[in-house]
Design an enzyme around this catalytic site. Structure first.
Site, PDB file in Angstrom:
ATOM      1  N   TYR A 285       0.855  -1.189   0.000  1.00  0.00           N
ATOM      2  CA  TYR A 285       0.000   0.000   0.000  1.00  0.00           C
ATOM      3  C   TYR A 285       0.898   1.248   0.000  1.00  0.00           C
ATOM      4  CZ  TYR A 285      -3.590   3.280   1.448  1.00  0.00           C
ATOM      5  OH  TYR A 285      -4.434   4.340   1.513  1.00  0.00           O
TER       6      TYR A 285
ATOM      7  N   ASP B 250      -1.203  -7.575   6.270  1.00  0.00           N
ATOM      8  CA  ASP B 250      -2.252  -6.586   6.020  1.00  0.00           C
ATOM      9  C   ASP B 250      -3.368  -7.334   5.293  1.00  0.00           C
ATOM     10  OD1 ASP B 250      -3.937  -4.669   4.899  1.00  0.00           O
ATOM     11  OD2 ASP B 250      -2.328  -3.196   4.670  1.00  0.00           O
TER      12      ASP B 250
HETATM   13  C1  LIG Z   1      -6.457   1.736   2.580  1.00  0.00           C
HETATM   14  C2  LIG Z   1      -5.377   0.796   2.959  1.00  0.00           C
HETATM   15  C3  LIG Z   1      -4.500   1.065   4.017  1.00  0.00           C
HETATM   16  C4  LIG Z   1      -4.543   2.368   4.795  1.00  0.00           C
HETATM   17  O1  LIG Z   1      -5.720   2.485   5.522  1.00  0.00           O
HETATM   18  P1  LIG Z   1      -6.373   3.913   5.914  1.00  0.00           P
HETATM   19  O2  LIG Z   1      -7.597   3.488   6.647  1.00  0.00           O
HETATM   20  O3  LIG Z   1      -6.653   4.633   4.635  1.00  0.00           O
HETATM   21  O4  LIG Z   1      -5.393   4.632   6.745  1.00  0.00           O
HETATM   22  C5  LIG Z   1      -3.546   0.119   4.339  1.00  0.00           C
HETATM   23  N1  LIG Z   1      -3.438  -1.028   3.646  1.00  0.00           N
HETATM   24  C6  LIG Z   1      -4.249  -1.320   2.611  1.00  0.00           C
HETATM   25  C7  LIG Z   1      -4.056  -2.598   1.870  1.00  0.00           C
HETATM   26  C8  LIG Z   1      -5.245  -0.418   2.226  1.00  0.00           C
HETATM   27  O5  LIG Z   1      -6.039  -0.700   1.197  1.00  0.00           O
END
Ligand SMILES: *Cc1c(COP(=O)(O)O)cnc(C)c1O
Length: 399
Positions: A110, A182
């Site tokens: 990301y 993630d």
């Molecule tokens: C959107 C996203 C983030 C960041 O999240 P926020 O809520 O925008 O701070 C991190 N990892 C992935 C894979 C994302 O899609």
């Protein structure tokens, strides 16, 4: 009692109306601080000798209910809520590392996570390597004595490459290095990294967990000991705590997570088939597409393919932008996991900060489009895509 199913836990776990005057919906404890019955009780709470709330940044009952729920859904010991997904990512990575450490990452993280890693290198000499993680040998080759964690995103945004989490966890165990995943693109309904041997799960709850495009938030799940360490250090002192109203929105969103994920995935699978048959489209990317080289791994570790797909429009960048401009009701926007289908151009939007050469290596061409399938009827989504695809310049389209 028999362990309840995910579809039941997502509605009930972590909250009992008996403890809240019978309120069916979790109350929003909209307060910044909590009163003590005596000076001595305040002292005990601060000393950690008595459980109970102290101050909003350190905990809130609405947020606690959500934390318990997400921990149960990911099969983890404890959960923690954050103001944003990036607050969860930064609190986790800062907790896991010290100056001069090394982080081994999957390729194509990301954008803001990539930005944070760059900042950590510039300020604290914490170096990162980005590798495809497609074999045990390759991972072993890149582990250094100072590697403090392995950080993985799968499926990878936006090309939907899938990494074998069980394999990564197996190698990491040999070196006693924690694996952070993630899990934003799958949600716990489709993929549970802790069950596959990984150690820590992060979510941008902004996406599938909220599910309605009305909240920005983050979640973290892991072992009790690690979660309390983060809660008492990088969350408490950096301060990216979740608000009670956002926790309430997420508790509400979570209740429909299984049915939403089924629909998002079903629609994506159908749209992928349609796109592959269209003459003005090339290279369609989706984890559960049989032509995806990682199809077997995706089948092994994900229940369904989720709602995000990527594809290339024939022609050049201008053609891709005009394709977006011609859409009638599908919305041009970044983010994903909402009821609305949203569609964007990664090379000029989510991945604009990535240098063109790196972008090309990641498979992000100037004609790549990323789309998050919403909850609308698939026929209507396809009709809108098709009318715009049909108008792609036929001579350009030969490219
Ligand atoms: C959107 C996203 C983030 C960041 O999240 P926020 O809520 O925008 O701070 C991190 N990892 C992935 C894979 C994302 O899609």
């Amino acid at each position: 009692m028999k362990k309840r199913n995910f579809e039941t836990e997502v509605v009930h776990v972590g909250y009992d109306s008996k403890d809240h005057l019978g309120s069916l919906s979790t109350p929003i404890y909209q307060t910044s601080t909590f009163t003590f019955e005596s000076a001595e009780q305040g002292e005990r709470r601060f000393a950690g000798e008595e459980d109970g709330y102290i101050y909003g940044r350190l905990g809130n009952p609405t947020v606690s209910a959500l934390q318990e729920r997400i921990a149960a859904l990911e099969n983890g010991e404890a959960g923690l809520g954050f103001a944003t997904g990036m607050a969860a990512v930064s609190a986790t990575l800062i907790a896991l590392t010290k100056a001069n450490d090394h982080i081994l990452c999957s390729q194509g993280l990301y954008g803001c996570t990539f930005g944070l890693l760059t900042l950590m290198e510039d300020k604290y000499n914490i170096k990162s390597d980005f590798i495809s993680m497609d074999s045990e040998e390759q991972i072993r080759e890149h582990i250094l004595p100072e590697t403090s964690c392995i950080y993985v995103e799968t499926p990878i945004n936006p090309t939907m490459k899938v990494i074998d989490l069980e394999m990564v966890a197996r190698v990491a165990k040999e070196y006693d290095i924690p694996v952070v995943v993630d899990n934003t693109f799958s949600s716990p309904y489709l993929q549970r990294p802790l069950d596959l041997g990984c150690d820590i799960v992060i979510h941008s709850a902004t996406k599938y967990i909220g599910g309605h495009g009305d909240v920005v938030a983050g979640l973290l799940v892991g072992k009790e000991e690690f979660i309390s360490e983060v809660a008492m250090t990088t969350q408490k002192d950096i301060g990216g705590a979740m608000s009670p109203f956002d926790a309430w929105l997420l508790l509400r969103g979570l209740k429909t997570l299984p049915i939403r994920m089924e629909r998002h995935s079903q629609t994506a699978e159908t749209i992928v088939d349609q796109l592959k048959a269209h003459p003005n489209v090339k290279n369609v990317y989706y984890p559960f597409d049989r032509d995806n080289p990682d199809y077997e791994i995706a089948q092994k570790q994900m229940k369904l393919g989720a709602g995000v797909i990527a594809f290339e429009v024939k022609g050049d960048k201008k053609e891709a932008q005009q394709f977006l401009n011609r859409l009638s009701f599908l919305k041009i926007a970044v983010s994903l996991g909402d009821a609305e289908t949203i569609i964007q151009h990664p090379a000029s939007m989510t991945h604009a900060v990535v240098p063109e050469e790196t972008r090309e290596k990641m498979g992000i061409s100037n004609t790549l489009i990323r789309m998050s399938c919403g909850l609308e009827a698939w026929e209507d989504i396809w009709n809108d895509l098709e009318q715009s695809l049909n108008a792609v310049n036929a001579t350009e389209a030969k490219m």
